[in-house]
Design a protein around this motif. Sequence first.
Motif, PDB file in Angstrom:
ATOM      1  N   LEU A 112      21.765   8.055   9.193  1.00 36.27           N
ATOM      2  CA  LEU A 112      20.390   7.966  10.071  1.00 36.27           C
ATOM      3  C   LEU A 112      19.303   8.341   8.868  1.00 36.27           C
ATOM      4  N   MET A 113      19.287   9.509   8.269  1.00 35.74           N
ATOM      5  CA  MET A 113      18.306   9.748   7.231  1.00 35.74           C
ATOM      6  C   MET A 113      18.035   8.662   6.186  1.00 35.74           C
ATOM      7  N   GLY A 114      19.342   8.100   5.702  1.00 37.77           N
ATOM      8  CA  GLY A 114      19.498   7.155   4.691  1.00 37.77           C
ATOM      9  C   GLY A 114      18.935   5.629   5.244  1.00 37.77           C
ATOM     10  N   GLU A 115      19.149   5.434   6.557  1.00 36.88           N
ATOM     11  CA  GLU A 115      18.613   4.264   6.961  1.00 36.88           C
ATOM     12  C   GLU A 115      17.173   4.289   7.310  1.00 36.88           C
ATOM     13  N   PHE A 116      16.445   5.484   7.487  1.00 35.39           N
ATOM     14  CA  PHE A 116      15.301   5.561   7.889  1.00 35.39           C
ATOM     15  C   PHE A 116      14.239   5.934   6.691  1.00 35.39           C
ATOM     16  N   SER A 117      14.787   5.981   5.485  1.00 34.56           N
ATOM     17  CA  SER A 117      14.293   6.415   4.234  1.00 34.56           C
ATOM     18  C   SER A 117      13.540   5.341   3.545  1.00 34.56           C
ATOM     19  N   PRO A 118      12.448   5.400   3.131  1.00 33.86           N
ATOM     20  CA  PRO A 118      11.890   4.482   1.849  1.00 33.86           C
ATOM     21  C   PRO A 118      12.803   4.832   0.637  1.00 33.86           C
ATOM     22  N   THR A 119      13.093   3.655  -0.225  1.00 42.83           N
ATOM     23  CA  THR A 119      13.874   3.768  -1.374  1.00 42.83           C
ATOM     24  C   THR A 119      13.390   4.642  -2.405  1.00 42.83           C
ATOM     25  N   ARG A 120      12.190   4.871  -2.450  1.00 45.07           N
ATOM     26  CA  ARG A 120      11.566   5.625  -3.399  1.00 45.07           C
ATOM     27  C   ARG A 120      11.517   7.235  -3.330  1.00 45.07           C
ATOM     28  N   LEU A 121      11.919   7.375  -1.865  1.00 43.21           N
ATOM     29  CA  LEU A 121      12.321   8.974  -1.536  1.00 43.21           C
ATOM     30  C   LEU A 121      13.391   9.118  -0.964  1.00 43.21           C
ATOM     31  N   ARG A 122      14.404   8.192  -0.991  1.00 47.02           N
ATOM     32  CA  ARG A 122      15.562   8.445  -0.241  1.00 47.02           C
ATOM     33  C   ARG A 122      16.368   9.545  -0.929  1.00 47.02           C
ATOM     34  N   GLY A 123      16.635   9.613  -2.182  1.00 47.17           N
ATOM     35  CA  GLY A 123      17.321  10.606  -2.896  1.00 47.17           C
ATOM     36  C   GLY A 123      16.814  12.110  -2.191  1.00 47.17           C
ATOM     37  N   ARG A 124      15.477  12.276  -2.361  1.00 49.42           N
ATOM     38  CA  ARG A 124      14.990  13.696  -1.918  1.00 49.42           C
ATOM     39  C   ARG A 124      14.989  13.883  -0.505  1.00 49.42           C
ATOM     40  N   LEU A 125      14.936  12.899   0.488  1.00 51.94           N
ATOM     41  CA  LEU A 125      14.921  12.921   1.690  1.00 51.94           C
ATOM     42  C   LEU A 125      16.354  13.418   2.327  1.00 51.94           C
ATOM     43  N   MET A 176      14.801  10.218  20.337  1.00 52.95           N
ATOM     44  CA  MET A 176      14.978   9.734  19.106  1.00 52.95           C
ATOM     45  C   MET A 176      15.177   8.261  19.285  1.00 52.95           C
ATOM     46  N   PRO A 177      14.753   7.445  18.277  1.00 49.70           N
ATOM     47  CA  PRO A 177      15.304   6.021  18.483  1.00 49.70           C
ATOM     48  C   PRO A 177      16.330   5.747  17.843  1.00 49.70           C
ATOM     49  N   GLU A 178      17.014   4.390  18.100  1.00 48.69           N
ATOM     50  CA  GLU A 178      18.193   3.946  17.389  1.00 48.69           C
ATOM     51  C   GLU A 178      17.956   3.568  16.050  1.00 48.69           C
ATOM     52  N   SER A 179      19.079   3.381  15.261  1.00 51.38           N
ATOM     53  CA  SER A 179      18.719   2.995  13.868  1.00 51.38           C
ATOM     54  C   SER A 179      18.623   1.426  13.922  1.00 51.38           C
ATOM     55  N   PRO A 180      17.356   0.960  13.270  1.00 47.16           N
ATOM     56  CA  PRO A 180      17.316  -0.496  13.394  1.00 47.16           C
ATOM     57  C   PRO A 180      18.443  -1.156  12.332  1.00 47.16           C
ATOM     58  N   ARG A 181      18.661  -0.531  11.274  1.00 44.14           N
ATOM     59  CA  ARG A 181      19.841  -1.056  10.457  1.00 44.14           C
ATOM     60  C   ARG A 181      21.016  -1.163  11.511  1.00 44.14           C
ATOM     61  N   TRP A 182      21.546  -0.157  12.256  1.00 45.23           N
ATOM     62  CA  TRP A 182      22.574  -0.368  13.020  1.00 45.23           C
ATOM     63  C   TRP A 182      22.718  -1.496  14.018  1.00 45.23           C
ATOM     64  N   LEU A 183      21.284  -1.516  14.490  1.00 45.43           N
ATOM     65  CA  LEU A 183      21.316  -2.596  15.545  1.00 45.43           C
ATOM     66  C   LEU A 183      21.160  -3.942  14.932  1.00 45.43           C
ATOM     67  N   PHE A 184      20.655  -4.246  13.797  1.00 45.85           N
ATOM     68  CA  PHE A 184      20.591  -5.233  12.932  1.00 45.85           C
ATOM     69  C   PHE A 184      22.143  -5.716  12.629  1.00 45.85           C
ATOM     70  N   SER A 185      22.913  -4.699  12.322  1.00 52.50           N
ATOM     71  CA  SER A 185      24.235  -5.095  11.843  1.00 52.50           C
ATOM     72  C   SER A 185      25.518  -5.342  13.090  1.00 52.50           C
ATOM     73  N   VAL A 186      24.946  -5.289  14.060  1.00 52.77           N
ATOM     74  CA  VAL A 186      25.725  -5.401  15.210  1.00 52.77           C
ATOM     75  C   VAL A 186      25.197  -6.806  16.007  1.00 52.77           C
ATOM     76  N   GLY A 187      24.151  -7.431  15.447  1.00 51.91           N
ATOM     77  CA  GLY A 187      23.566  -8.627  15.807  1.00 51.91           C
ATOM     78  C   GLY A 187      22.394  -8.342  16.811  1.00 51.91           C
ATOM     79  N   ARG A 188      21.922  -7.214  17.025  1.00 50.36           N
ATOM     80  CA  ARG A 188      20.869  -7.190  17.919  1.00 50.36           C
ATOM     81  C   ARG A 188      19.689  -6.932  17.276  1.00 50.36           C
ATOM     82  N   ARG A 189      19.143  -8.362  16.845  1.00 53.70           N
ATOM     83  CA  ARG A 189      18.259  -8.429  15.636  1.00 53.70           C
ATOM     84  C   ARG A 189      16.741  -8.407  16.124  1.00 53.70           C
TER      85      ARG A 189
END
Length: 420
Positions: A112-125, A176-189
């Motif tokens: 979840l943290m990885g899927e919600f993080s911006p690229t430039r801050l993902r490592g720190r988060l 808490m919201p669901e992960s948009p990436r997971w929703l997209f990966s299962v076709g709920r675009r």
Amino acid sequence: MIAVLIGGMLLDGYILGIVGPVSSAMADELQLSPLWEGLIVAAALLGILAGSPLGGWAADKWGRKPLFTFDIALFTVASAMQFFIDSPVLLLVARLLMGIAIGIEYSVGWPLMGEFSPTRLRGRLLGAMNIAWYGGFMMAYLIGYLLNEYTEIGWRFILGTSTFLALLLFIARLGMPESPRWLFSVGRRDEARLLAQKYLPDDALSDLEHEDVRKGSFAMLFSRQYWRSTLFISGFWFCAVAPYFAIATFADSVLHQYGLAGGLAGGVGLSAVALAGVVITFFLIDKLGRRVLTVPTQWLCAVVLAVIGIWGGAPPAVVLVLFLVFSFFNAGYTTLTGVYPAEIFPTEIRGIGTGFATSISRIGAFVGTFLMPLAIENLGTSTTMLIAAAVAFAGAGLSQWLAPETKGMSLTEAAAGYTH
């Protein structure tokens, strides 16, 4: 949202750190043998071993949000059981259930943290979750020591203090919201895009459109495409935590063997240095990259443990410095064990991949925690430290071979770039 995501890691560190200061009182009242004491201390690790792959599989199949709520509810109930312990079996069951909940947390929280993080801050988060773990361990050891030494509060209540933290976290997670990436990966675009526009940064929002709609499976972890990811993450994590858990959990006993004072200075001191290592890694990870913080420091820690094992007559002050050096750098590269899984597994197996690697790592943590007192008693401290050094050398060699660099990559790029 960040505080909610890292809260589970704080609880994991807390339930492991709180045991050390009360282990003697607990063992005396329940008349625990060394075998039972080792099992109870390691029960949470066994629970994580079972809960993490199951949680990861369920999170990839049914979504991150349902599991994220279920695991903290289970943890709260299991933690509250500790207030009413009247036998070793009940204590073992309570801490086993807490471990299962934390195992689910690992396989959901980091993705979840990885899927919600911006690229430039993902490592720190992602690294912040390890700060929470070490902070929780140190906080628990300090609270447990002070309550045990300076109050009449019993060990049951001290162990049960994790219930109050868990209850607060459960309330905070409602909504808490669901992960948009997971929703997209299962076709709920369409649903994914609506949530992404609300919660994701711009770079993650554009990267979302590159997600493939694919059904993940456990077998994919060992496919030609992903076996390197699975081997690296699992082996690296195992070799990072096995020596640390053994030394940190039984800090008093280990330091005493070398003529050093344990107690508050020993347990909290090693944990405080480890926390400093995580914090410094937190600030450097998105500047220096992943690999440079992963490989050299493992070689250094392996050498340090070997020196401790070989130099049996070393002055206590030197031994203490070596243990502090190990704790600092080990914590630094252990931070990467939370970063890599979220980055190099694709969305459809990010949960199960993280869960499987967590499970393997907890075998290492269990082996270290369970066998440390037995090894010291039967093999001696020097031999035990040499075994720990051998594990660290194995991890360094594996990382030298397989550790990737994912700095500055989107999640889609990081997962694709390591599957050659």
